[in-house]
Design a protein around this motif. Structure first.
Motif, PDB file in Angstrom:
ATOM      1  N   CYS A   1      72.777  -2.905  61.051  1.00 39.05           N
ATOM      2  CA  CYS A   1      71.734  -1.958  60.614  1.00 39.05           C
ATOM      3  C   CYS A   1      72.351  -0.605  60.256  1.00 39.05           C
ATOM      4  O   CYS A   1      71.969   0.004  59.254  1.00 39.05           O
ATOM      5  CB  CYS A   1      70.676  -1.782  61.694  1.00 39.05           C
ATOM      6  SG  CYS A   1      69.500  -3.140  61.777  1.00 39.05           S
TER       7      CYS A   1
ATOM      8  N   TYR B   1      71.333  -5.846  56.183  1.00 41.39           N
ATOM      9  CA  TYR B   1      70.078  -6.027  56.910  1.00 41.39           C
ATOM     10  C   TYR B   1      69.783  -7.504  57.159  1.00 41.39           C
ATOM     11  O   TYR B   1      69.243  -7.872  58.202  1.00 41.39           O
ATOM     12  CB  TYR B   1      68.918  -5.347  56.181  1.00 41.39           C
ATOM     13  CG  TYR B   1      69.024  -3.840  56.183  1.00 41.39           C
ATOM     14  CD1 TYR B   1      69.367  -3.143  57.335  1.00 41.39           C
ATOM     15  CD2 TYR B   1      68.796  -3.119  55.020  1.00 41.39           C
ATOM     16  CE1 TYR B   1      69.474  -1.754  57.336  1.00 41.39           C
ATOM     17  CE2 TYR B   1      68.894  -1.739  55.012  1.00 41.39           C
ATOM     18  CZ  TYR B   1      69.237  -1.067  56.173  1.00 41.39           C
ATOM     19  OH  TYR B   1      69.335   0.303  56.169  1.00 41.39           O
TER      20      TYR B   1
ATOM     21  N   ASP C   1      67.928  -8.967  65.434  1.00 37.59           N
ATOM     22  CA  ASP C   1      67.475  -7.569  65.436  1.00 37.59           C
ATOM     23  C   ASP C   1      66.174  -7.461  66.230  1.00 37.59           C
ATOM     24  O   ASP C   1      65.099  -7.723  65.710  1.00 37.59           O
ATOM     25  CB  ASP C   1      67.289  -7.095  63.986  1.00 37.59           C
ATOM     26  CG  ASP C   1      66.726  -5.708  63.886  1.00 37.59           C
ATOM     27  OD1 ASP C   1      67.098  -4.855  64.712  1.00 37.59           O
ATOM     28  OD2 ASP C   1      65.911  -5.469  62.980  1.00 37.59           O
TER      29      ASP C   1
ATOM     30  N   ALA D   1      65.741  -4.229  60.791  1.00 39.25           N
ATOM     31  CA  ALA D   1      66.251  -4.905  59.604  1.00 39.25           C
ATOM     32  C   ALA D   1      65.112  -5.395  58.704  1.00 39.25           C
ATOM     33  O   ALA D   1      65.160  -5.190  57.489  1.00 39.25           O
ATOM     34  CB  ALA D   1      67.158  -6.072  60.007  1.00 39.25           C
TER      35      ALA D   1
ATOM     36  N   LYS E   1      63.452  -2.444  56.990  1.00 37.33           N
ATOM     37  CA  LYS E   1      64.296  -1.918  55.913  1.00 37.33           C
ATOM     38  C   LYS E   1      64.306  -2.873  54.710  1.00 37.33           C
ATOM     39  O   LYS E   1      64.257  -2.433  53.558  1.00 37.33           O
ATOM     40  CB  LYS E   1      65.721  -1.685  56.406  1.00 37.33           C
ATOM     41  CG  LYS E   1      65.848  -0.596  57.430  1.00 37.33           C
ATOM     42  CD  LYS E   1      65.693   0.749  56.779  1.00 37.33           C
ATOM     43  CE  LYS E   1      66.125   1.863  57.692  1.00 37.33           C
ATOM     44  NZ  LYS E   1      66.246   3.130  56.997  1.00 37.33           N
TER      45      LYS E   1
END
Length: 119
Positions: A78, A97, A105, A110, A113
């Motif tokens: 990340c 990501y 994650d 992630a 994003k």
């Protein structure tokens, strides 16, 4: 203070980052790396410090080192993805990501994003 105690230097670096004393943080992390060049925490800390300074190419260098040492750590991916975003290298950010997501994650950073990059 034992000058050869790795954790002391790394933790000092973290504290200096929190205090926004970037010069001292960089020095502490470098001392940690002198003791153990495979300490991912020091590499990651240097990446964060240079990110604060908005020196993204330096930051990317250090995040790459941290990621190489802990390729299964979503936080490392990340951080590197964020750095690529700052450099407007969106395809590279997406790859990072995706790796973060694949590595569990937990915070969902992630996916968040990725959603923003694909929108």
């Amino acid at each position: 203070l034992n000058r050869h105690y790795l954790s002391a230097w790394t933790l000092m670096g973290h504290e200096y980052v929190e205090m926004r004393n970037t010069a001292a943080a960089i020095e502490a992390y470098r001392r940690a790396l002198d003791i153990n060049p495979r300490d991912y925490r020091a590499w990651y800390g240097l990446g964060q410090t240079y990110e604060i300074l908005q020196m993204h190419f330096y930051s990317l260098y250090y995040f790459r080192k941290a990621t190489a040492l802990r390729p299964y750590d979503a936080r490392m991916w990340c951080a590197m993805g964020q750095c690529y975003e700052c450099l407007e290298k969106y395809e590279e950010a997406i790859k990072c990501y995706k790796r973060a997501y694949e590595n569990g994650d937990r915070e969902g950073i992630a996916l968040n994003k990725l959603g923003k990059l694909y929108s």
